[in-house]
Write a protein that holds these residues in place. Sequence first.
Motif, PDB file in Angstrom:
ATOM      1  N   GLU A  53       5.286  26.705 -31.611  1.00  0.00           N
ATOM      2  CA  GLU A  53       5.751  26.137 -32.883  1.00  0.00           C
ATOM      3  C   GLU A  53       5.789  24.613 -32.844  1.00  0.00           C
ATOM      4  OE1 GLU A  53       9.497  28.055 -33.601  1.00  0.00           O
ATOM      5  OE2 GLU A  53       8.552  29.864 -34.427  1.00  0.00           O
ATOM      6  N   ASP A  74      -4.617  30.545 -31.082  1.00  0.00           N
ATOM      7  CA  ASP A  74      -3.708  30.248 -32.191  1.00  0.00           C
ATOM      8  C   ASP A  74      -3.121  28.843 -32.042  1.00  0.00           C
ATOM      9  OD1 ASP A  74      -4.162  32.735 -33.281  1.00  0.00           O
ATOM     10  OD2 ASP A  74      -2.299  33.625 -32.499  1.00  0.00           O
ATOM     11  N   ASP A 131      -3.536  25.735 -34.712  1.00  0.00           N
ATOM     12  CA  ASP A 131      -2.377  25.105 -35.340  1.00  0.00           C
ATOM     13  C   ASP A 131      -2.279  23.613 -35.020  1.00  0.00           C
ATOM     14  OD1 ASP A 131      -1.654  27.513 -36.445  1.00  0.00           O
ATOM     15  OD2 ASP A 131      -0.179  28.003 -34.890  1.00  0.00           O
ATOM     16  N   ARG A 132      -2.631  23.239 -33.791  1.00  0.00           N
ATOM     17  CA  ARG A 132      -2.470  21.847 -33.356  1.00  0.00           C
ATOM     18  C   ARG A 132      -3.705  21.005 -33.677  1.00  0.00           C
ATOM     19  NH1 ARG A 132       2.184  19.454 -30.541  1.00  0.00           N
ATOM     20  NH2 ARG A 132       1.441  17.749 -29.233  1.00  0.00           N
TER      21      ARG A 132
END
Length: 367
Positions: A95, A114, A118-119
């Motif tokens: 997260e 994933d 996301d990053r």
Amino acid sequence: MNRNLFKRAMAGGAAAVLAVSLAACASDDDAGDPTSPGSGDNGGNGLSGDIVGAGATFPTPLWTTFIAEYGDVEPGVRINYQSVGSGAGITQFLEQTVDFGSSERYLEDEELADAEADRGCPAFQVPVVYGSVVIAFNDESLDGLTLDAEIIARIYDRQITNYNDPAIAELNPDFDLPDQEIIPVHRSDGSGTTNVFTLYLEDEVDFWADEYGAGTEVDWASGTIGGEGNEGVSAGITQNAGGFGYVNQSYAIELGLPQAQLINADGNEIYPTLEATSAGLDGLEIPDSYQFSILGIGGEGYPITGAVWNFFYECGYDDNKAELLQEFWSWALQDGNEYATELGYAPLGDAVRDRVLSELDRIGQQD
């Protein structure tokens, strides 16, 4: 080594969440001051800033010591490690609420994919240290009791409920076994220690593989009790007559918990020592992905052994943050070995350590 800091970390015992938040500095007034003690005359580079990490309780005594000792090298660096368990640590890393994560479970390919999506750049993982998961008891008279994977699995499945069970007695003809109910204690949070422990049982015991499997969380049998973190399991063992549980060896050593010796893959009865942990690593091959498990240990090796991985990103840190992460963990992997061995952990071998040091250059390289 600063034993007082170690004991303060251990004193979290039954706390639901142990937050190791230590300032690796003399004071805010000294932060970054090249004339303050430890800024350069102790080998530092005058670094200043904050690092936040989260994850496994397994390495907390060692990470705590690293943080404290690094304060003498770089007093301007403040490091906050939240000892919340591997599951929560992985979640916080993915997260992106922390700078690094720690776990005794490596990230799977899907998790890495994933994280990259996301990053916007790759996440990567490296092993940092090895350690054993030991079976500890409440009763001092049981120190050195011999167990095997089948008996341990049957205890946690509640097939075996008393220390004088015939299966235990058969392995321990010289023990005067107590007529005492066994109280199995396990992790109640998502735990890399549980992952290491259940991987061992899954690999060794057919019924465990079929009914429970391995993972950071397990659907435990009724009649067992849970505790958060290695601290909580240690407390559950010591506070219950007949207490029986799995914890990181460092916790067992510091608390003076009696421990079992286990029968390894070659049929040898092995008591958990640092030498036995290191012996179990002989011939271990580490792939480039750093995704590996340590199973089937024979010889003089202790059979329940795992690694601790750290997780980082290739982007998303400013230049100073990236340098702080690289410098601290490079120091820990080189100068921190003496603290690892003193606390009951096995450092990386030279060849793997050199590979990992090179990998740390990837931190923030895309920024």
